[in-house]
Motif scaffolding. Structure first.
Motif, PDB file in Angstrom:
ATOM      1  N   TRP A   9       0.843  -1.105  -0.030  1.00 35.17           N
ATOM      2  CA  TRP A   9       0.025  -0.009  -0.213  1.00 35.17           C
ATOM      3  C   TRP A   9       0.876   1.279   0.037  1.00 35.17           C
ATOM      4  O   TRP A   9       1.940   1.260   0.437  1.00 35.17           O
ATOM      5  CB  TRP A   9      -1.019  -0.070   1.052  1.00 35.17           C
ATOM      6  N   PHE A  11       0.950   3.863   1.708  1.00 39.40           N
ATOM      7  CA  PHE A  11       1.163   4.219   3.125  1.00 39.40           C
ATOM      8  C   PHE A  11       2.637   4.116   3.519  1.00 39.40           C
ATOM      9  O   PHE A  11       3.130   4.611   4.434  1.00 39.40           O
ATOM     10  CB  PHE A  11       0.336   3.592   4.047  1.00 39.40           C
ATOM     11  N   ARG A  74       4.439   4.889  11.882  1.00 39.75           N
ATOM     12  CA  ARG A  74       4.225   3.670  10.825  1.00 39.75           C
ATOM     13  C   ARG A  74       5.224   2.382  11.249  1.00 39.75           C
ATOM     14  O   ARG A  74       4.654   1.331  11.619  1.00 39.75           O
ATOM     15  CB  ARG A  74       4.263   4.042   9.350  1.00 39.75           C
ATOM     16  N   TYR A 301      -3.095   2.124   9.365  1.00 35.94           N
ATOM     17  CA  TYR A 301      -2.193   2.604   8.549  1.00 35.94           C
ATOM     18  C   TYR A 301      -2.515   3.961   7.950  1.00 35.94           C
ATOM     19  O   TYR A 301      -1.512   4.829   7.646  1.00 35.94           O
ATOM     20  CB  TYR A 301      -1.465   1.684   7.735  1.00 35.94           C
ATOM     21  N   ARG A 302      -3.835   4.323   7.583  1.00 35.54           N
ATOM     22  CA  ARG A 302      -4.063   5.537   7.486  1.00 35.54           C
ATOM     23  C   ARG A 302      -4.002   6.733   8.501  1.00 35.54           C
ATOM     24  O   ARG A 302      -3.456   7.834   8.370  1.00 35.54           O
ATOM     25  CB  ARG A 302      -5.489   5.869   7.364  1.00 35.54           C
ATOM     26  N   TRP A 305      -0.011   7.282   8.875  1.00 35.40           N
ATOM     27  CA  TRP A 305       0.341   7.865   7.708  1.00 35.40           C
ATOM     28  C   TRP A 305       0.061   9.576   7.540  1.00 35.40           C
ATOM     29  O   TRP A 305       0.950  10.278   7.448  1.00 35.40           O
ATOM     30  CB  TRP A 305      -0.359   7.574   6.484  1.00 35.40           C
ATOM     31  N   ASN A 314      -3.874  13.641  14.622  1.00 37.15           N
ATOM     32  CA  ASN A 314      -4.812  12.477  13.953  1.00 37.15           C
ATOM     33  C   ASN A 314      -5.783  11.940  15.058  1.00 37.15           C
ATOM     34  O   ASN A 314      -6.115  10.888  15.033  1.00 37.15           O
ATOM     35  CB  ASN A 314      -3.794  11.134  13.174  1.00 37.15           C
ATOM     36  N   GLU A 317      -8.907  10.334  13.228  1.00 39.21           N
ATOM     37  CA  GLU A 317      -8.365   8.879  12.892  1.00 39.21           C
ATOM     38  C   GLU A 317      -7.767   7.954  13.667  1.00 39.21           C
ATOM     39  O   GLU A 317      -7.871   6.703  13.434  1.00 39.21           O
ATOM     40  CB  GLU A 317      -7.341   9.422  11.468  1.00 39.21           C
TER      41      GLU A 317
END
Length: 385
Positions: A9, A11, A74, A301-302, A305, A314, A317
């Protein structure tokens, strides 16, 4: 073999892919997932083992013995997912080294970072994050542990509970309210040596790890104050924001292991002459499990990232990632237990261990219900704009 297609991906960078491959190989060669009755000794040994192998270097910035110039979410998530898939206690040890020293990494001064962080990275000292209290779990602003300064230093007094690494930590980052203040504005973070805290009241949980109630009545220097006085609440929330995504990653590791174990089980197990995997009901369960794993990975992982690449808070998220990954992992593991039948609830079976290990992740570092409130508030604020 766990699915690694997610590493393709966008990311990730190449060094993340190398990390996942190298750590997975190391875990397969060095971790068994089995530990003796003395969980304290097991954790101390794992800290040394992870430190000597260099994996704890991901917990601190490069200037203090780490890998990256600044903490890389990450990388932290990949390490936690991989460790959790192999050995839940190893994941716990890694996570607490990061969380326990995280406030120092993010807000400490040069002297504090230089003193504490290299030992954390090398596995020479064990860190702990002391926030929760008997009457202040999710409501951090209600904490009652107090400190009051005098000419010589800071007096700290209070009780903390459900503190991971309680009893084995070499130092605790303790959040306390300045005497005479109220609300979140009076809270500060101080570092207290483990030898000055009574952690004799231990707490036993279904997935054993060092956990204790702390009785604090001690004195520490002015130099132990982390960052600006009265900014402790914001520091605690920022630290939790940073590491909350990785809780979702650990849950993802547990879920992947459960899916792998269940898949192998139904392929080998036969029912009326046919593989259990040929049964339509079983296939439906596997499909739901695989869907939950991939959806959780995308959210985790969003969130990582966004923090690493977009370099912004974040909170929303991370809350989504933590909520979905932990709740869905509980469902994935429950299905795995069901597919194992009676063996799935037998002590010593891998899915039985996973069933015990996943439950706490839906509570600590912000319970699922709290994450829903966080998500809703951010959604409504965005709608109002």
């Amino acid at each position: 073999m766990a699915d690694r297609s997610f590493l393709e991906w966008p990311f990730f960078d190449d060094h993340h892919r190398r990390l996942a491959e190298e750590l997975d190989a190391w875990c397969a060669a060095n971790l068994t997932g089995e530990h003796g009755a003395d969980v304290d000794d097991a954790c101390r040994a794992l800290v040394r083992q992870l430190g000597e192998a260099g994996w704890l270097r991901y917990c601190v910035p490069a200037a203090y013995g780490g890998i990256h110039e600044r903490l890389d979410v990450r990388s932290l998530a990949i390490v936690r997912e991989t460790l959790a898939r192999h050995d839940g206690l190893a994941d716990f040890v890694f996570a607490m080294q990061g969380l326990g020293s995280g406030t120092i990494s993010l807000f400490g001064n040069e002297e504090q970072k230089s003193f504490y962080l290299p030992s954390v990275a090398a596995g020479r000292e064990i860190a702990a994050f002391a926030l929760s209290e008997p009457d202040a779990g999710s409501d951090v602003a209600a904490l009652e542990t107090t400190f009051w300064p005098d000419r010589e230093g800071l007096n700290v007094r209070g009780t903390k509970t459900f503190i991971s690494n309680g009893g084995i930590a070499d130092f605790y980052v303790v959040f306390a309210r300045e005497e005479g203040t109220s609300g979140s504005g009076g809270i500060s973070a101080v570092v207290v040596p483990g030898a000055r805290i009574d952690a004799s009241e231990r707490i036993e949980v279904i997935a054993p790890h060092p956990l204790a109630t702390l009785r604090i009545d001690t004195f520490t220097s002015h130099a132990s104050l982390i960052g600006e006085r009265g900014r402790g609440f914001a520091q605690a929330m920022a630290t939790l924001d940073f590491f909350r995504t990785t809780v979702g990653a650990a849950a993802l590791g547990f879920a992947r292991r459960a899916l792998d174990e269940a898949t192998a089980r139904v392929r080998d197990r036969r029912l009326r002459g046919a593989a259990l995997a040929d049964n339509a009901v079983v296939q439906s369960m596997l499909a739901e499990m695989a869907l939950d794993v991939d959806a959780a990975a995308l959210l985790v992982y969003r969130a990582a990232w966004i923090r690493d690449v977009q370099d912004r808070r974040n909170t929303r998220e991370a809350a989504m990632a933590k909520l979905f990954a932990t709740d869905s992992a509980q469902q994935v593991i429950d299905k795995a237990v069901q597919l194992f039948g009676g063996l799935g609830v037998t002590k010593g079976c891998i899915v039985e261990r996973l069933y015990r290990e996943i439950r706490a992740l839906r509570i600590y570092e912000g319970a699922s219900e709290v994450q829903k409130v966080v998500i809703a508030r951010h959604h409504l604020a965005e709608a109002a704009r």
